[in-house]
Design a protein around this motif. Structure first.
Motif, PDB file in Angstrom:
ATOM      1  N   ARG A 314       0.827  -1.206   0.000  1.00 14.25           N
ATOM      2  CA  ARG A 314       0.000   0.000   0.000  1.00 14.25           C
ATOM      3  C   ARG A 314       0.856   1.247   0.000  1.00 14.25           C
ATOM      4  N   THR A 315       1.988   1.226   0.710  1.00 15.62           N
ATOM      5  CA  THR A 315       2.812   2.426   0.888  1.00 15.62           C
ATOM      6  C   THR A 315       4.277   2.152   0.579  1.00 15.62           C
ATOM      7  N   ASN A 316       5.013   3.227   0.352  1.00 16.59           N
ATOM      8  CA  ASN A 316       6.464   3.127   0.157  1.00 16.59           C
ATOM      9  C   ASN A 316       7.149   2.575   1.398  1.00 16.59           C
ATOM     10  N   ALA A 317       6.653   2.992   2.567  1.00 17.20           N
ATOM     11  CA  ALA A 317       7.272   2.534   3.808  1.00 17.20           C
ATOM     12  C   ALA A 317       7.163   1.020   3.936  1.00 17.20           C
ATOM     13  N   ARG A 318       5.998   0.457   3.620  1.00 18.83           N
ATOM     14  CA  ARG A 318       5.845  -0.994   3.694  1.00 18.83           C
ATOM     15  C   ARG A 318       6.681  -1.688   2.623  1.00 18.83           C
ATOM     16  N   ALA A 319       6.841  -1.044   1.470  1.00 21.74           N
ATOM     17  CA  ALA A 319       7.698  -1.621   0.438  1.00 21.74           C
ATOM     18  C   ALA A 319       9.121  -1.789   0.960  1.00 21.74           C
ATOM     19  N   MET A 320       9.589  -0.812   1.732  1.00 21.68           N
ATOM     20  CA  MET A 320      10.920  -0.919   2.309  1.00 21.68           C
ATOM     21  C   MET A 320      10.987  -2.089   3.296  1.00 21.68           C
ATOM     22  N   VAL A 321       9.930  -2.278   4.076  1.00 18.15           N
ATOM     23  CA  VAL A 321       9.871  -3.409   5.003  1.00 18.15           C
ATOM     24  C   VAL A 321       9.993  -4.725   4.234  1.00 18.15           C
ATOM     25  N   GLU A 322       9.268  -4.846   3.134  1.00 17.46           N
ATOM     26  CA  GLU A 322       9.295  -6.079   2.351  1.00 17.46           C
ATOM     27  C   GLU A 322      10.657  -6.304   1.707  1.00 17.46           C
ATOM     28  N   VAL A 323      11.300  -5.243   1.257  1.00 15.37           N
ATOM     29  CA  VAL A 323      12.645  -5.384   0.694  1.00 15.37           C
ATOM     30  C   VAL A 323      13.585  -5.966   1.730  1.00 15.37           C
ATOM     31  N   ILE A 324      13.554  -5.426   2.941  1.00 16.41           N
ATOM     32  CA  ILE A 324      14.410  -5.921   4.020  1.00 16.41           C
ATOM     33  C   ILE A 324      14.139  -7.399   4.296  1.00 16.41           C
ATOM     34  N   ARG A 325      12.860  -7.768   4.375  1.00 20.59           N
ATOM     35  CA  ARG A 325      12.488  -9.144   4.657  1.00 20.59           C
ATOM     36  C   ARG A 325      13.002 -10.100   3.584  1.00 20.59           C
ATOM     37  N   GLN A 326      12.822  -9.723   2.330  1.00 22.07           N
ATOM     38  CA  GLN A 326      13.212 -10.606   1.242  1.00 22.07           C
ATOM     39  C   GLN A 326      14.734 -10.740   1.134  1.00 22.07           C
ATOM     40  N   LEU A 327      15.439  -9.641   1.356  1.00 26.88           N
ATOM     41  CA  LEU A 327      16.899  -9.709   1.345  1.00 26.88           C
ATOM     42  C   LEU A 327      17.405 -10.584   2.495  1.00 26.88           C
ATOM     43  N   ALA A 328      16.781 -10.438   3.663  1.00 27.06           N
ATOM     44  CA  ALA A 328      17.178 -11.247   4.818  1.00 27.06           C
ATOM     45  C   ALA A 328      16.953 -12.730   4.561  1.00 27.06           C
ATOM     46  N   ALA A 329      15.978 -13.048   3.705  1.00 28.35           N
ATOM     47  CA  ALA A 329      15.703 -14.442   3.368  1.00 28.35           C
ATOM     48  C   ALA A 329      16.622 -14.960   2.270  1.00 28.35           C
ATOM     49  N   GLY A 330      17.537 -14.103   1.802  1.00 29.85           N
ATOM     50  CA  GLY A 330      18.503 -14.513   0.802  1.00 29.85           C
ATOM     51  C   GLY A 330      18.015 -14.451  -0.628  1.00 29.85           C
ATOM     52  N   HIS A 331      16.950 -13.705  -0.879  1.00 27.13           N
ATOM     53  CA  HIS A 331      16.400 -13.611  -2.227  1.00 27.13           C
ATOM     54  C   HIS A 331      16.988 -12.431  -2.997  1.00 27.13           C
ATOM     55  N   ARG A 332      17.039 -12.567  -4.313  1.00 27.48           N
ATOM     56  CA  ARG A 332      17.385 -11.435  -5.175  1.00 27.48           C
ATOM     57  C   ARG A 332      16.121 -10.590  -5.352  1.00 27.48           C
ATOM     58  N   VAL A 333      16.200  -9.319  -4.947  1.00 28.43           N
ATOM     59  CA  VAL A 333      15.002  -8.477  -4.851  1.00 28.43           C
ATOM     60  C   VAL A 333      15.111  -7.279  -5.789  1.00 28.43           C
ATOM     61  N   ALA A 334      14.040  -7.014  -6.503  1.00 24.50           N
ATOM     62  CA  ALA A 334      13.930  -5.794  -7.309  1.00 24.50           C
ATOM     63  C   ALA A 334      12.840  -4.914  -6.709  1.00 24.50           C
ATOM     64  N   LEU A 335      12.981  -3.629  -6.915  1.00 25.18           N
ATOM     65  CA  LEU A 335      11.963  -2.674  -6.465  1.00 25.18           C
ATOM     66  C   LEU A 335      11.433  -1.959  -7.703  1.00 25.18           C
ATOM     67  N   ALA A 336      10.136  -2.095  -7.972  1.00 27.64           N
ATOM     68  CA  ALA A 336       9.544  -1.458  -9.147  1.00 27.64           C
ATOM     69  C   ALA A 336       9.788   0.040  -9.113  1.00 27.64           C
TER      70      ALA A 336
END
Length: 518
Positions: A314-336
């Protein structure tokens, strides 16, 4: 070439009569293909016209399907040819900090003005002046006025905005006068500036027909120009009123209220019946003029998705939360859209933590991190910033900035994180909805079982939810939108059988919709 659907054939027949049209095109219903059909019909009739898109990428994509002699471009391109080329030297001028532009307009370097509980600095005032001019340029108004002055975070009440407008307007009008000079000036010349000048000149576009795409999110300045052509050109407004999600930045749904024959495209080529049924729940809530039919040969499942291709926030702030989570899980992450917007927000938070003021338009009225913390935690207007505040408290801004530096390009990423706004026009095989799509607050009234009744659903939020759920082709995890399963407005729910089919595959087990935490 595929055989046109009944709706596409009806649109082509109606277009050939020369009548003004409104085509409501639901998510994934072959809008561009249909418009290309109309353009080919016009060429056979010997009529000339053009397709107008919101941005160049969409126009370039459409051009692949359109006849070569039907130009596909943007309103800015038309405006540049007529007006903008005269200001080319100014558009190439070096960038400079907004406060320097403000100083050149007469805003004193040491200026400080009390605005309620906040202090307005010269930098904040300078940025607000420039944003005011931009908002004026996106409007259909002939002059800069108080409603063009943007509301500022932390100073939302009407009396404070009226006081702010009194401060800003003299400088904004001076800035607009400066922009009229072709050779030089102190304000950096942008594309929206020549678009507004073109609109004020009341241009006549030489065409027998105009196809306006994404008409539900049209800036008033473009609406003004296009609708003024109706006496000599056939106008076709195309889009999806249910996807009108940019009203907060001044866009208008031109389709609603437009005097033209109403048509629709409701058969989705993107997804199957299960997702169409999910989308129709939201279309019912917003009382949209159409309901979707999923392609019967496409299987789309609504269920939990552990490893989605895209996570929509919903928000940019939550997008940042998801980026952190996915990186911590060892995934290659892109941000639209890239990490520039989130990086700027993180750097602004870092400045406040360090005791420095920031020029970020979202945070520039806050003097300290504690001030922002209190605003996000206790002021309803700042609730969407709470995920950012909590993330900074937990990880610190240096860790957030390092995380953004680890982003991958979308083509090589395992998962793409996006806001729902940025996801508009996009699609992925599998999508999960992030948990910041919260439901409405409960009412004070109690139901028969003694529990609080849920409040009404905000229509703007429902439109955004519709956009989010229709980005998936094969798998949709409704995640943060699962509250709709227990809200009274969530009915009718998809029925049993193919429209609500949920099966497992070798990696994921199905979950019952509405049960447990998604």
């Amino acid at each position: 070439m595929n055989t046109p659907t009944t709706e596409q054939a009806a649109a082509t027949e109606a277009f050939s009569t020369g009548a003004h049209l409104v085509i409501q095109a639901g998510a994934g219903t072959g809008k561009t293909t249909t418009l290309a059909m109309l353009a080919r019909t016009a060429r056979r009739q010997g009529r000339s016209g053009r397709y107008i898109a919101f941005n160049r990428a969409v126009a370039r994509h459409a051009a692949r399907s359109f006849p070569a002699k039907v130009p596909c471009g943007t309103a800015h391109a038309l405006a540049y040819t007529a007006v903008g080329r005269r200001f080319q030297a100014r558009m190439n001028s070096p960038r400079q900090a907004g406060w320097r532009t403000g100083a050149a307009l007469g805003i004193d370097d040491g200026m400080r003005v009390r605005l309620g509980e906040r202090t307005l600095t010269n930098k904040a005032l300078s940025h607000t002046v420039l944003r005011t001019v931009t908002r004026f340029c996106q409007s259909a108004d002939p002059e800069v006025a108080s409603h063009h002055v943007p509301p500022l975070r932390g100073a939302e009440p009407a009396p404070l905005h009226a006081f702010l407008a009194e401060l800003v307007l003299p400088y904004a009008r001076k800035a607009w006068a400066d922009l009229q000079r072709e050779d030089h000036g102190v304000v950096r010349f942008e594309h929206d500036h020549y678009l507004k000048m073109w609109a004020l000149s009341e241009p006549v576009i030489p065409a027998d027909f105009l196809l306006l795409d994404e008409a539900q999110d049209t800036n008033p300045v473009v609406e003004q120009v296009v609708t003024a052509q109706r006496d000599h050109a056939q106008l076709v407004m195309v889009g999806d009123s249910a996807q009108a999600i940019y009203g907060w930045r001044g866009a208008r749904d031109v389709m609603t209220g437009f005097d033209g024959r109403q048509l629709s495209l409701s058969r989705s080529f993107r997804f199957g019946p299960a997702l169409a049924a999910e989308a129709n729940r939201w279309l019912t809530i917003i009382e949209a003029p159409l309901r979707l039919t999923g392609a019967p040969d496409l299987k789309t499942y609504v269920r939990q998705v552990r490893a989605p291709e895209a996570i929509l926030c919903r928000t940019n702030a939550r997008a940042m939360v998801e980026v952190i989570r996915q990186l911590a899980a060892g995934h290659r992450v892109a941000l639209a859209g890239g990490g520039e917007a989130l990086g700027a927000l993180a750097r602004a938070a870092h400045d406040l933590e360090a005791g420095r003021r920031t020029a970020h338009p979202e945070l520039m009225l806050f003097e300290t991190w504690g001030e922002l913390h209190e605003y996000a935690e206790f002021d309803p207007a700042g609730r969407d910033l709470l995920p950012l505040v909590e993330l900074v408290d937990e990880h610190g801004t240096p860790a957030l900035l390092r995380a953004l530096q680890q982003l991958s390009p979308e083509e090589s990423a395992e998962v793409t994180v996006s806001t729902a706004h940025r996801a508009k026009g996009r699609e992925w095989a599998s999508v999960r909805i992030a948990d910041d799509f919260t439901g409405p607050d409960d009412l004070d009234e109690l139901g028969e079982d003694g529990t609080p009744l849920p409040g009404p659903i905000d229509l703007d939020e429902a439109r955004l939810a519709y956009v989010a759920v229709t980005r998936a082709r094969s798998l949709l995890d409704v995640g943060g939108l699962s509250w709709i399963n227990v809200h009274p407005a969530g009915d009718p729910r998809p029925g049993d059988g193919d429209a609500a089919e949920q099966v497992s595959d070798s990696r994921e087990q199905p979950t019952k919709r509405g049960a447990g935490k998604w």
